[in-house]
Scaffold this active site. Sequence first.
Site, short mmCIF file in Angstrom:
data_model
loop_
_atom_site.label_atom_id
_atom_site.label_comp_id
_atom_site.label_asym_id
_atom_site.label_seq_id
_atom_site.Cartn_x
_atom_site.Cartn_y
_atom_site.Cartn_z
N CYS A 1 2.38 -19.42 12.26
CA CYS A 1 2.95 -20.70 12.65
C CYS A 1 1.84 -21.49 13.32
O CYS A 1 0.99 -20.92 14.00
CB CYS A 1 4.09 -20.44 13.64
N ASP B 1 7.93 -27.67 11.66
CA ASP B 1 8.88 -27.83 12.76
C ASP B 1 10.00 -28.79 12.37
O ASP B 1 10.97 -28.94 13.11
CB ASP B 1 8.16 -28.37 14.01
N ASN C 1 -0.93 -24.11 18.72
CA ASN C 1 -0.37 -25.45 18.90
C ASN C 1 -1.31 -26.57 19.29
O ASN C 1 -0.87 -27.53 19.93
CB ASN C 1 0.77 -25.37 19.92
N ASP D 1 1.90 -18.21 16.89
CA ASP D 1 1.86 -19.67 16.91
C ASP D 1 0.46 -20.17 17.30
O ASP D 1 -0.37 -19.41 17.84
CB ASP D 1 2.90 -20.16 17.93
N LYS E 1 5.95 -13.70 15.87
CA LYS E 1 5.68 -15.07 15.41
C LYS E 1 4.38 -15.48 16.10
O LYS E 1 4.32 -15.56 17.33
CB LYS E 1 6.83 -15.99 15.81
N ASP F 1 11.61 -16.81 21.16
CA ASP F 1 10.48 -17.74 21.01
C ASP F 1 9.81 -17.98 22.35
O ASP F 1 9.93 -17.20 23.31
CB ASP F 1 11.00 -19.04 20.35
N ASP F 2 9.10 -19.07 22.45
CA ASP F 2 8.29 -19.46 23.61
C ASP F 2 9.12 -19.44 24.91
O ASP F 2 10.31 -19.74 24.90
CB ASP F 2 7.81 -20.90 23.33
N ARG G 1 -1.25 -30.48 24.40
CA ARG G 1 -0.02 -29.79 24.83
C ARG G 1 -0.30 -29.00 26.12
O ARG G 1 0.11 -27.86 26.27
CB ARG G 1 0.50 -28.85 23.75
C1 DGJ Z 1 5.70 -24.70 17.79
C2 DGJ Z 1 6.47 -23.94 16.77
O1 DGJ Z 1 6.30 -24.49 15.51
C3 DGJ Z 1 7.93 -23.90 17.17
O2 DGJ Z 1 8.68 -23.25 16.19
C4 DGJ Z 1 8.05 -23.21 18.49
O3 DGJ Z 1 7.68 -21.87 18.37
C5 DGJ Z 1 7.21 -23.91 19.53
N1 DGJ Z 1 5.86 -24.06 19.08
C6 DGJ Z 1 7.21 -23.17 20.83
O4 DGJ Z 1 6.38 -23.71 21.74
#
Ligand code: DGJ
Length: 733
Positions: free
Chosen positions: A529, A551, A483, A481, A479, A369-370, A446
């Site tokens: 996501c 999440d 945010n 994402d 994945k 992941d991140d 963020r």
């Molecule tokens: C938000 C995602 O929903 C999480 O699962 C994760 O990937 C974080 N971002 C990482 O910053």
Amino acid sequence: MAIEFYDSKKIFHLSTPGSSYVFMILSNGVPMHLYYGKRLDSIEGIEETYPYGGITGFSPCDIYIKDKQQSTDCLPQEYPTYGSADLRKPAFHAEYPDGSRVTKLAYVSHEIKKGKPGLSGLPATYVESDSEADTLELKLRDEKTGLVLVISYTAFNNADAVTRSVRVENNGDEEINIKAVMSFNIDFYRNDFEFMHLHGAWACERQVERVPVSHMGMKIESRRGSSSHNHSPFFALVDKNADEEHGEVYGFSFVYSGNFEAGVETDHNDMVRAYMGINSFDFNWLLKPGESFNAPEAVMVYSDEGIGKMSGVYHKLYRTRLCRGKYRDAERPVLINNWEATYFDFNEEKILNIAKKAKETGIELMVLDDGWFGKRDADNCSLGDWYPDTKKLPNGIKGLAEKVTALGMKFGLWFEPEMISPDSDLYRAHPDWCLHVEGRDRTVGRSQLILDLSRDDVCDYIIGFLSKALEEAPISYIKWDMNRNMSEIGSAKLPPERQSETAHRYMLGLYRVLETVTQKFPDVLFEGCSGGGGRFDAGMLYYFVQYWTSDDTDAYERMKLQDGTSIVMPSSTMGAHVSAVPNHQTGRTTPLETRGNTAFCGQFGYELDITKMSDEEIKTVAEQIKMYKSIRGVIQKGDMYRICSLFSGNKAVWEYVSEDKNTVVVYVGTTMCHPNKMADRIRLRALDKDAKYAVRDSGEIYSGSVLMNCGAVFANGLFGDFASRIVVLDKVK
Ligand code: DGJ
């Protein structure tokens, strides 16, 4: 033929196996809606079913029907425009160079075709053979300006679904400014509905709410630049007493991922106008002569057997005729994701240790992941700098991916391609590449800004770095994402008069990027996501066969969240992971068994530090994976029924019936344990009443009749808070 035209009466009848949709063209060329509901075998007399002549005072009169003055303000409209006699909410609103805003559309022609054409640049449901659907293209024109609207209707032959979309063509010689263009409008000649929709926030998406339709307008919308956590682009009009199995239900789902508006307006005659489209708030689109504009697709589903049947239609349609690609029908891998295990604090060794342990239990895919790129040790930098952090990963992504692959697992990687951190090399090189308004602060969310995907050069850059990453290393899964929501929505590339096009142009850019990348790398499994399920909408399912549902990984919360999500989305699309306890979002402790059972009901995976689990827990994990692999085909591709819901009861019970109808999986999730209580009987659905079913574990045999009418005590003996069970039944041959 699913679409018939009765020339003498100018009536169109669209039918699906269980529904009919009927409208007619009035003498002034205006299309009038007549009926949407249970399938009509004959439409004889349908044009007489409105009280013509019953004009309400103050409604402007613009037509004679049967020699009586009439007003389109009092007739159900198919596609109302601003500037006509209809003073209710218009589906279309435009401004012309002379400053006028009057559009009067009249029928020009129509075409009925087999199959379903695609929607250029936009996601849409599709057919695999022309026999699956019929499409009507209705051409309407505004005489004065030459503006043409082509309203498309597709009726599916094997699903009670009708899709709608609109193409606006500027056939005149002056520029037109589109201010609103809804994808559909229906005027129902009744108002005894409840409005059902899915609202939420980060970590609590898609909560079910039902409110009576009243004379106040009701609207759900997003102005956030994405469909958002707050409202799913979906609503249903349901009978007041409708439940999972009973009542008339009309579902409306939008195949679009940006700003939307959707709602109802009850008029002076108690008719309910339902609509859905790109949000007209802060929107306009300048259409030059010769240009056209496509409004996205809305999918309407009718059910006369409650909410459950509506969901079933969406599930099948979206799983098989919206999702695409190699993974659409394939059983997806069980994954482990390191996010909740390590957050930003990892190195190659830690990830490999997780992968090794995961492999022992039967996990098939390791997702990093991140935090793997730039200097990203926290969420305040480096988005845009998509090169590996060699302090954490000395052998880069390639080295790590090869080591994971050598273990016999697949390797997956997280990206947040649409974003840019102010603290990044990319931002230092291209400060104008983000959405912004010159001379104004750039508000971070963020600690990040959003790349301006209305620009072709930015979109090409994203395609470039993703292609490079996927070409360089054995990456089987991405994945994707996203945010934050948009603020200061503006583009450095657009002229002032086109700034309100930015949000929609962003979506068109994003769809181009997604189309290019997913088509170029057909073997890669893409999971969407957006801070969990923030943009989990039908538009995204055209590119992502699965989506991270939320999440919030708490098993109790998931009992609601997955239930609400299943109102529209099929289980095959819902990412669901077992995480550590106490849960990171709620602090709650639920049994490992329940975390597993609940996550089985989606695309299953783990998101915890498996290297810290006890031997006993590891044994349970291995058993869970073995169990899941034996039923994942049923859950991912079977028909799902919500038997009990935490939105209206005290437990979640979901039933999955395999495509061949031979296997049935029942999930029972409970909340607080009460002493001295007998377990309820749980009645199943959609079984063969004459067949016998054997419980796989215990060998107990029940007839289909007993299971459906009397029910069985599947929750017997559950003890402790948040206990759950999975029961598998096999049809006895
Ligand atoms: C938000 C995602 O929903 C999480 O699962 C994760 O990937 C974080 N971002 C990482 O910053």
